[in-house]
Enzyme design. Structure first.
Site, PDB file in Angstrom:
ATOM      1  N   HIS A  33      89.298 -51.391  88.101  1.00  0.00           N
ATOM      2  CA  HIS A  33      89.076 -50.487  89.241  1.00  0.00           C
ATOM      3  C   HIS A  33      89.358 -51.214  90.553  1.00  0.00           C
ATOM      4  O   HIS A  33      89.925 -50.644  91.481  1.00  0.00           O
ATOM      5  CB  HIS A  33      87.619 -50.008  89.289  1.00  0.00           C
ATOM      6  N   GLN A  57      84.310 -32.965  82.117  1.00  0.00           N
ATOM      7  CA  GLN A  57      85.342 -33.551  81.270  1.00  0.00           C
ATOM      8  C   GLN A  57      84.796 -34.184  79.990  1.00  0.00           C
ATOM      9  O   GLN A  57      85.541 -34.807  79.247  1.00  0.00           O
ATOM     10  CB  GLN A  57      86.195 -34.548  82.070  1.00  0.00           C
TER      11      GLN A  57
HETATM   12  O1  PAF Z   1      89.764 -41.733  85.091  1.00  0.00           O
HETATM   13  C1  PAF Z   1      88.616 -41.419  85.483  1.00  0.00           C
HETATM   14  O2  PAF Z   1      87.771 -42.277  85.746  1.00  0.00           O
HETATM   15  C2  PAF Z   1      88.255 -39.952  85.614  1.00  0.00           C
HETATM   16  O3  PAF Z   1      88.896 -39.187  84.665  1.00  0.00           O
HETATM   17  C3  PAF Z   1      88.493 -39.395  87.030  1.00  0.00           C
HETATM   18  C4  PAF Z   1      89.971 -39.429  87.382  1.00  0.00           C
HETATM   19  C5  PAF Z   1      87.705 -40.189  88.046  1.00  0.00           C
HETATM   20  C6  PAF Z   1      88.050 -37.935  87.100  1.00  0.00           C
HETATM   21  O4  PAF Z   1      86.706 -37.795  86.802  1.00  0.00           O
END
Ligand code: PAF
Length: 283
Positions: A33, A57
Site C-alpha cells: 500500500h 464486496q
Molecule cells: O483493493 C481494495 O483494497 C478494495 O477492493 C478497494 C479498491 C479499496 C475497494 O474497496
C-alpha cells in the site's frame, strides 16, 4: 494529516484541488500500500488515501467480520508517507441509507475468474469505488496490479462513465521470496507462509514455458494450466483457477492470438488452509 470521516467535510477540505491523487484501501496497510502512496505522489498533489472495509464486496461466508482492522498503525504509516487527507468514513457516513443504486460490471468481464468464485464481488467494488471517486473527485487514482481484474474493471468503468479520473496501475509489491503482499497473508500459519510463494512460482513456471516455447508450435494453454493446478493440489492447495488470458480483456487466447504473440497474463486464485490468495504475472 487530516483524518476525515464525513463526506461533507471531505468536500470542504478538498475544494479547489484539481490534481488530487487518490489511493483507496481497506486498511491494514503494508509496504505494498505504501508503494501506492509513493506512486500517487508522482502523479498528483495532494495525496488522499481512504480506509473503508466495504461490506458490499464481501460474500456472506467471507471474512468481513474478521478482516484485519489496524487503524492507529495505518494512520502512523500514512503520516510518514506525507498523505494530506485520510478519508475514513464509517458505514453510516458512506452508506447512510441502503446502497440500492449499484454498478454492475459487464458479465463478460465481471462474472469470470474472481467474479465466478466471488459472486457480487465486483458489483461491490465498482459501487464503492464510484462512490469514493464522487467523494474525493480525484484526477488520478492508483490501483495495484495484484488485483488485476479489479484494476481492469475500475479502468473500464472510469472510461465508460467518462469519469475525470485517470487510473494508474502500480506493480505488485512482493516479499523477497516472491509472495505478493496482501492483508490476508496475516491469516497464514508459519508453515503456510513458507509454502505460500509456491503460487507465484507456479505462475513463473507457466510464463517461462510460454516464453521459451518452440516458436514452430503453439503452447498448449489448457495443459499448462492443468499441470500447474495438479502440482498445487499435490502440495495441499485448493486452487480455484489458474488461467492464461489475454491482457486486453482477460478472455482466453485463440490459436491466432497465440500465433501472433498477443500479450498474455496468467492469473491464479487458490486456498492454502482457510486463506485464499490471488496472484498474477504478465507474460
Ligand atoms: O483493493 C481494495 O483494497 C478494495 O477492493 C478497494 C479498491 C479499496 C475497494 O474497496
Amino acid at each position: 494529516m487530516k483524518i476525515i470521516s464525513s463526506i461533507e467535510e471531505l468536500r470542504q477540505q478538498l475544494r479547489g484541488q484539481l490534481r488530487t491523487a487518490f489511493v483507496p484501501t481497506m486498511g491494514n496497510l503494508h509496504e505494498g500500500h505504501l508503494s501506492l502512496m509513493r506512486l500517487a505522489r508522482q502523479y498528483g498533489d495532494p495525496v488522499v488515501a481512504s480506509i473503508f472495509v466495504n461490506r458490499l464486496q464481501f460474500g456472506p461466508n467471507e471474512d468481513f467480520d474478521r478482516y484485519p482492522r489496524t487503524f492507529q498503525a495505518d494512520v502512523e504509516k500514512l503520516e510518514k508517507e506525507g498523505v494530506y487527507v485520510l478519508f475514513a468514513p464509517t458505514e453510516k457516513d458512506l452508506y447512510p441509507e441502503p446502497q440500492e443504486f449499484r454498478v454492475t460490471p459487464p458479465e463478460t468481464l465481471g462474472n469470470m475468474l474472481e467474479g465466478e468464485f466471488r459472486p457480487g464481488f465486483f458489483n461491490g467494488v465498482s459501487t464503492v469505488v464510484l462512490k469514493l471517486f464522487a467523494c474525493v473527485q480525484p484526477r488520478v487514482a492508483i490501483f495495484g496490479k495484484k488485483d488485476y481484474q479489479q484494476l481492469m474493471i475500475v479502468r473500464n468503468m472510469s472510461k465508460q462513465f467518462a469519469l475525470p479520473t485517470e487510473i494508474i496501475a502500480a506493480d505488485t509489491y512482493r516479499a523477497q521470496d516472491g509472495l505478493a503482499l496482501s492483508s490476508r497473508n496475516m491469516y497464514l500459519s508459519e508453515q503456510e507462509r513458507a509454502e505460500a510463494p509456491t503460487l507465484f512460482a507456479a505462475l513463473q513456471q507457466i510464463a517461462q514455458a510460454i516464453n521459451t516455447h518452440n516458436p514452430d508450435t503453439l503452447p498448449n494453454i489448457a495443459a499448462l494450466e492443468e499441470e500447474a493446478m495438479i502440482k498445487l493440489v499435490q502440495r495441499g492447495w485448493q486452487p480455484d483457477y489458474i488461467a492464461i488470458r489475454k491482457r486486453s480483456d482477460l478472455h482466453a487466447p485463440s490459436m491466432d492470438d497465440l500465433a501472433q504473440g498477443t500479450p498474455l497474463v496468467v492469473l491464479a486464485a487458490a486456498k492454502l488452509g482457510t486463506t485464499r490468495l490471488i496472484d498474477n504475472l504478465e507474460i
